[in-house]
Design a protein around this motif. Structure first.
Motif, PDB file in Angstrom:
ATOM      1  N   THR A   1       3.020   5.787  -5.822  1.00 27.81           N
ATOM      2  CA  THR A   1       2.849   6.652  -7.576  1.00 27.81           C
ATOM      3  C   THR A   1       1.540   7.770  -7.544  1.00 27.81           C
ATOM      4  N   VAL A   2       0.855   8.351  -6.432  1.00 29.51           N
ATOM      5  CA  VAL A   2       0.058   9.203  -7.078  1.00 29.51           C
ATOM      6  C   VAL A   2       0.434  10.472  -5.830  1.00 29.51           C
ATOM      7  N   LEU A   3       0.686  11.178  -6.617  1.00 21.60           N
ATOM      8  CA  LEU A   3       1.195  12.764  -6.576  1.00 21.60           C
ATOM      9  C   LEU A   3      -0.640  13.525  -5.885  1.00 21.60           C
ATOM     10  N   LEU A   4      -0.087  13.759  -4.345  1.00 22.27           N
ATOM     11  CA  LEU A   4      -1.237  14.752  -3.570  1.00 22.27           C
ATOM     12  C   LEU A   4      -2.144  15.626  -3.928  1.00 22.27           C
TER      13      LEU A   4
ATOM     14  N   ALA B   1       0.839  -0.964  -0.043  1.00 26.78           N
ATOM     15  CA  ALA B   1      -0.074   0.090  -0.136  1.00 26.78           C
ATOM     16  C   ALA B   1       0.374   0.924  -0.060  1.00 26.78           C
ATOM     17  N   GLU B   2       1.644   1.194   0.402  1.00 26.02           N
ATOM     18  CA  GLU B   2       2.922   2.511   0.903  1.00 26.02           C
ATOM     19  C   GLU B   2       3.607   2.519  -0.827  1.00 26.02           C
TER      20      GLU B   2
ATOM     21  N   LEU C   1      -6.464   0.919   1.346  1.00 19.46           N
ATOM     22  CA  LEU C   1      -5.347   1.843   2.719  1.00 19.46           C
ATOM     23  C   LEU C   1      -4.501   2.494   1.974  1.00 19.46           C
ATOM     24  N   ALA C   2      -3.954   2.463   0.765  1.00 21.85           N
ATOM     25  CA  ALA C   2      -3.228   3.094  -0.375  1.00 21.85           C
ATOM     26  C   ALA C   2      -3.779   4.508   0.338  1.00 21.85           C
ATOM     27  N   ALA C   3      -5.148   4.836  -0.239  1.00 24.95           N
ATOM     28  CA  ALA C   3      -6.354   5.877  -0.474  1.00 24.95           C
ATOM     29  C   ALA C   3      -5.972   6.169   1.594  1.00 24.95           C
ATOM     30  N   CYS C   4      -6.171   5.566   2.378  1.00 27.51           N
ATOM     31  CA  CYS C   4      -5.940   6.386   3.175  1.00 27.51           C
ATOM     32  C   CYS C   4      -4.711   7.060   4.218  1.00 27.51           C
ATOM     33  N   ILE C   5      -3.442   6.184   3.875  1.00 25.86           N
ATOM     34  CA  ILE C   5      -2.129   6.647   3.569  1.00 25.86           C
ATOM     35  C   ILE C   5      -1.897   8.035   2.374  1.00 25.86           C
TER      36      ILE C   5
END
Length: 292
Positions: free
Chosen positions: A32-35, A26-27, A118-122
Motif C-alpha cells: 500500500t506504500v509507494l516506494l 506484511a507483504e 516487517l512491512a517496513a523491512c520489506i
C-alpha cells in the motif's frame, strides 16, 4: 511423552504457523506504500546517468560527452551514479507486556508492532537496503530470503514482562528502528540510544500502545496483573489512580521524545485501534528523513 515436551511442541507449532501469516499480511501492507528514494547516492561506478558537469583538470578526454558538449563552447563529462546500500537494524520488543490487548477486536501490541516493522523491512529491502536485527542473531543482509528470516525471528516471544532494547552490534553510521511499548525500565532505552548515537547511528523510536493504556477506563475494585504474571496490584478504587497514571504515561512519552531529540532520533506513538498503514507511512517518511 511428558507434558512439558508436548507443551514445547505445541508452542513450536504455533510459532511456526504464525510467521507465514505475518509475512503475508506484511507483504500486503507494504504494497500500500509507494516506494521512495533510499540509499546514499553519489557519482562513481554504475550504470545509471547521474549528472553532467564541466570538464575539470585531471579528467580524461574519454570521459567527455561530445553530444552534450556540442551544444555550447564548454566541454562536459557525463557522470554515472553509484548507490551504496545502507544498513538498517531493527529491534522489536518481544516481551510479555506486548501481548496485551484490551479488546478482542483490537490486535495485541506485539501483533501490530511485528506487522508494521516487517512491512517496513520489506520496503527497505525492495529499495536495495541491507536489513537485519540489532545484536548478533541476524546481521543486515539484502534479498528476499532475509524477509523470511526476519518474519521467523519476529514470531518468537519472551517470557519476561519487559524486554530491554538490544543495542549491541549496531553498525556505525547506519540507521535503526526500535519498536516497543517502552513501558519497562527507561534507563535501558536511554543506554541503547546513547550507545547508538555515539556510533553515529540515526533512527526511529515507535511506541505502540493499546487504547486502554491511554484512557485507563477502570473503576472500583480492580486487580491489575502483568501479562507475564510477575507483577500484580489490587485496588478498591481504580478510578482514583487514573489521574496519576495518565500523568506518568505523559511523562514517559515526553522523556522518550526528549531522548530522541537529544540523540538525533525521531519519536512517534501508534495506537493499535488505528490504521497500521498510517504507522508504516510515518516510518517510511521518517526513514527517508533520517538517512544521510
Amino acid at each position: 511423552m511428558s507434558a512439558d515436551i508436548l507443551t514445547l511442541r505445541r508452542q513450536a507449532q504455533e510459532e511456526a504457523s504464525a510467521f507465514p501469516a505475518l509475512l503475508a499480511r506484511a507483504e500486503q501492507l507494504a504494497g500500500t506504500v509507494l516506494l521512495g528514494e533510499h540509499g546514499r547516492r553519489r557519482a562513481g561506478m554504475g550504470d545509471d546517468f547521474w549528472q553532467y558537469r564541466p570538464l575539470r583538470a585531471g579528467d580524461s578526454y574519454r570521459q567527455i560527452d561530445w553530444r552534450r558538449s556540442a551544444k555550447g563552447d564548454d566541454q562536459f563529462v557525463r557522470e554515472r551514479e553509484w548507490q551504496i546500500a545502507q544498513s538498517v537494524q531493527v529491534w522489536v520488543d518481544n516481551g510479555a507486556s506486548m501481548r496485551f490487548s484490551g479488546d478482542k477486536n483490537t490486535p495485541s501490541k506485539a501483533d501490530r508492532a511485528r506487522l508494521i516493522t516487517l512491512a517496513a523491512c520489506i520496503l527497505l529491502l525492495r529499495a536495495g537496503e541491507r536489513v537485519g536485527l540489532t545484536g548478533w542473531s541476524l546481521p543486515p543482509r539484502s534479498g528476499n530470503v532475509q524477509v523470511l528470516r526476519l518474519a521467523e525471528m519476529f514470531s518468537s516471544d519472551d517470557e519476561a514482562d519487559y524486554a530491554e532494547p538490544e543495542a549491541r552490534g549496531i553498525i556505525p553510521h547506519s540507521r535503526a528502528l526500535f519498536v516497543s511499548d517502552f513501558l519497562g525500565d527507561i534507563t535501558a532505552v536511554e543506554n541503547a540510544l546513547t550507545k547508538a548515537a555515539d556510533r553515529g547511528v540515526r533512527g526511529l523510536l515507535l511506541m505502540v500502545l493499546d487504547p486502554m493504556e491511554e484512557s485507563f477506563p477502570f473503576e472500583g475494585r480492580t486487580i491489575f496483573e502483568s501479562v507475564g504474571g510477575s507483577l500484580a496490584h489490587e485496588t478498591l478504587k481504580a478510578g482514583d489512580l487514573r489521574e496519576r497514571y495518565v500523568a506518568r504515561l505523559t511523562e514517559r512519552k515526553a522523556r522518550l521524545n526528549d531522548l530522541c531529540r537529544l540523540t538525533g532520533w525521531q519519536f512517534n506513538v501508534h495506537h493499535t485501534n488505528t490504521s497500521a498503514q498510517s504507522a508504516l507511512l510515518w516510518l517510511w517518511r521518517a526513514m527517508d528523513g533520517s538517512h544521510g
